[in-house]
Design a protein around this motif. Structure first.
Motif, PDB file in Angstrom:
ATOM      1  N   ALA A  43       0.837  -1.205   0.000  1.00  0.00           N
ATOM      2  CA  ALA A  43       0.000   0.000   0.000  1.00  0.00           C
ATOM      3  C   ALA A  43       0.870   1.252   0.000  1.00  0.00           C
ATOM      4  O   ALA A  43       0.537   2.255  -0.659  1.00  0.00           O
ATOM      5  N   TYR A  44       1.998   1.206   0.709  1.00  0.00           N
ATOM      6  CA  TYR A  44       2.916   2.332   0.707  1.00  0.00           C
ATOM      7  C   TYR A  44       3.461   2.589  -0.704  1.00  0.00           C
ATOM      8  O   TYR A  44       3.563   3.742  -1.151  1.00  0.00           O
ATOM      9  N   VAL A  45       3.803   1.514  -1.398  1.00  0.00           N
ATOM     10  CA  VAL A  45       4.325   1.652  -2.765  1.00  0.00           C
ATOM     11  C   VAL A  45       3.289   2.323  -3.666  1.00  0.00           C
ATOM     12  O   VAL A  45       3.604   3.258  -4.420  1.00  0.00           O
ATOM     13  N   ALA A  46       2.044   1.847  -3.588  1.00  0.00           N
ATOM     14  CA  ALA A  46       0.983   2.435  -4.417  1.00  0.00           C
ATOM     15  C   ALA A  46       0.768   3.895  -4.064  1.00  0.00           C
ATOM     16  O   ALA A  46       0.599   4.750  -4.957  1.00  0.00           O
ATOM     17  N   ALA A  47       0.783   4.219  -2.769  1.00  0.00           N
ATOM     18  CA  ALA A  47       0.561   5.603  -2.344  1.00  0.00           C
ATOM     19  C   ALA A  47       1.688   6.513  -2.826  1.00  0.00           C
ATOM     20  O   ALA A  47       1.442   7.626  -3.319  1.00  0.00           O
TER      21      ALA A  47
END
Length: 557
Positions: free
Chosen positions: A316-320
């Motif tokens: 999720a951090y990567v996508a954000a």
């Protein structure tokens, strides 16, 4: 022996990635196939392991790729579009470092602000090659294509320099904006100066070597291949930007090698550079794929570094982070356009309304690639003896994830958005090429006429008749080319038809020659050296034909 085997496997993987992309029923960019093949080779079934040295990677892969990009980029367009290019390559890099740095620190408090700035800096360089692989060559509007290429050339250096300053701040615990700004100017200007000077010196050396070796093209090509490495190593040795030095050497090479030169040397160098560009670009993404299993395997440890969060939070951090990069890029381009419009309004000029689709394509074209991967892997293992660098594995995981995510988003969204972007019916390049072809044909006719008048002196009637016949045949070819560029539709259509018939007939003759050569070689009527020599002549004829007579129909097979 292991190194040789690994290199051969990587070369085979690069070749097979090209085959897979062509045969795939789903259109995907070539880098995704290469990353997937790299990950497959690293799986337990194959178990290929490559000890990755980032400094060696920067030396072997990046200078030649940037050199050839600088060599081929249109220099006039680079100068005319210097405003938007510098706004993206310098202004957007700083905007990204600050914006993404604060966002990462807010998102993952375990990552300190200096470390977050370092990650933002290494994520700022874009990869125009990956964008071209996604959308295909000449699919973007020409002006936007030139801006993206110029940005990619320059922001590699600005992003990595900013990255080095951020890492230094982490290691020393101090940072001076004034010293960093002054150092950046010195490093950038010094790199450009070193690259341009070396390009001139090495070009002069190659001309001397050409005189000593009777213009042997192979020697000159080898010396040319060493130019980007020399520019990078010399610049890094004296403490300036080796990346900008390689770029400057490529740009300067256009002017230092502008003399008549050897056509054989140009043919060979173009072929060699095209092959090296394909191999080096492919290897960078395959090496990225090879790192994926180990990076993903560290996800649990990375989750602990991020504050003992669930593993899925990392993705999720990567996508954000990827979405924030796109949003910041969109905002910067939007602000830059409106500031330029405001300036034009103050000057009383007409302002065109902003095209949202162009802004969106520009934002999605900020794909991350090999520079980001190489940069993040240079993060030191320790701050001091026995003190590990905080969150190093987490930084590598996030950077790798952003590269993949930006590639996937670009692959999905760019083909959907690009058709909505208005493109001129005839680009500036096409207009200039058409006008240049017309003038070249006219120059050829003038040269034929002068040569015929000069050669006619002292000839007898039979020889003069042969000369007139040959000259008339050649002149007809160039008059047909002039007619093909005519503004009269009927004249141009007839010339095109003539050119297409001529091309197909010539190609049929070439195919027959090649088949007959093989037959004579197989029946031992000629030896291999004769076969290869004549085959090269036939291949050069085909290369000239396909390059000079562009058919509007499908070529014969």
């Amino acid at each position: 022996m292991h190194i040789v085997f690994t290199v051969l496997v990587l070369l085979l993987a690069v070749a097979m990635s090209g085959v897979a992309s062509k045969m795939s029923p789903v259109r995907l960019p070539l880098p995704l196939f290469q990353i997937a093949i790299g990950a497959l080779l690293a799986a337990p079934a194959f178990g290929l392991k490559v000890s990755f040295d980032p400094e060696l990677f920067l030396l072997l892969f990046i200078p030649p790729l940037l050199f050839v990009d600088g060599w081929r980029i249109p220099k006039r367009q680079l100068y005319q579009l210097r405003g938007p290019i510098l706004a993206l390559a310098l202004g957007l890099v700083l905007f990204t470092v600050v914006g993404v740095g604060y966002f990462i620190h807010w998102l993952i408090p375990a990552i300190s602000l200096p470390v977050a700035f370092a990650l933002g800096a290494v994520l700022s360089p874009t990869d125009a090659v990956a964008v071209s692989a996604i959308v295909g060559k000449n699919r973007l509007p020409p002006k936007l294509q030139h801006v993206l290429e110029g940005e990619s050339l320059l922001n590699d250096a600005s992003g990595l320099v900013a990255f080095k300053f951020a890492i230094a701040a982490v290691l020393t615990g101090s940072f001076s904006l004034w010293e960093a700004s002054l150092s950046f100017v010195v490093i950038a200007v010094g790199g450009l100066a070193v690259g341009a000077a070396l390009a001139w010196l090495l070009s002069l050396g190659r001309k001397l070597v050409a005189q000593w070796t009777d213009d042997e093209p192979a020697i000159q090509v080898v010396l040319l291949m060493l130019t980007p490495f020399a520019a990078y190593l010399v610049a890094e040795h004296i403490g300036v930007s080796g990346i900008l030095s390689a770029v400057a050497a490529g740009i300067a090479m256009t002017y230092t090698d502008s003399g008549p030169g050897s056509s054989a040397m140009r043919l060979q160098s173009n072929s060699v550079w095209s092959m090296l560009e394909f191999v080096f670009n492919g290897m960078t993404f395959i090496l990225l794929g090879l790192q994926l299993p180990s990076v993903i395997g560290l996800a649990r440890a990375d989750a602990q570094q991020a504050g003992d969060v669930p593993v899925w939070h990392l993705f999720a951090y990567v996508a954000a982070i990827t979405l924030v990069l796109i949003l910041l890029r969109f905002l910067w381009v939007w602000l830059a356009y409106h500031l330029k419009s405001f300036k034009l309004l103050l000057q009383g000029s007409t302002v065109k309304p902003v095209n949202t689709w162009v802004l969106l394509v520009t934002s999605l074209s900020g794909v991350r690639g090999s520079i980001t991967m190489a940069g993040v892997l240079t993060v030191p293992l320790e701050i001091a003896a026995g003190t590990p660098f905080p969150g190093r594995d987490l930084l590598i995981f996030l950077a790798t994830g952003v590269i993949l995510c930006s590639l996937l988003l670009g692959s999905i969204l760019l083909p959907l958005v690009l058709p909505r972007v208005p493109s001129p019916v005839e680009s500036m390049r096409e207009r200039e090429e058409r006008a240049a072809r017309l003038r070249l044909a006219q120059a050829a006719l003038e040269g034929l006429e002068r040569a015929q008048n000069r050669m006619r002196d002292g000839l007898d009637d039979d020889a003069e008749a042969v000369l007139t016949e040959v000259s008339a045949g050649l002149a007809k070819i160039f008059r047909n080319r002039i007619d093909a560029e005519s503004d009269t539709r009927e004249v141009a259509a007839r010339a095109d038809l003539h050119r297409n018939f001529e091309r197909d007939l010539r190609m049929a003759a070439i195919y027959s020659q090649r088949a007959e050569l093989r037959r004579m070689r197989d029946s031992r009527e000629i030896d291999d050296d004769v076969y290869l020599s004549l085959l090269r002549d036939v291949d050069l004829a085909e290369s000239w034909l396909t390059g000079s007579l562009v058919s509007k129909r499908n070529p014969m097979h």
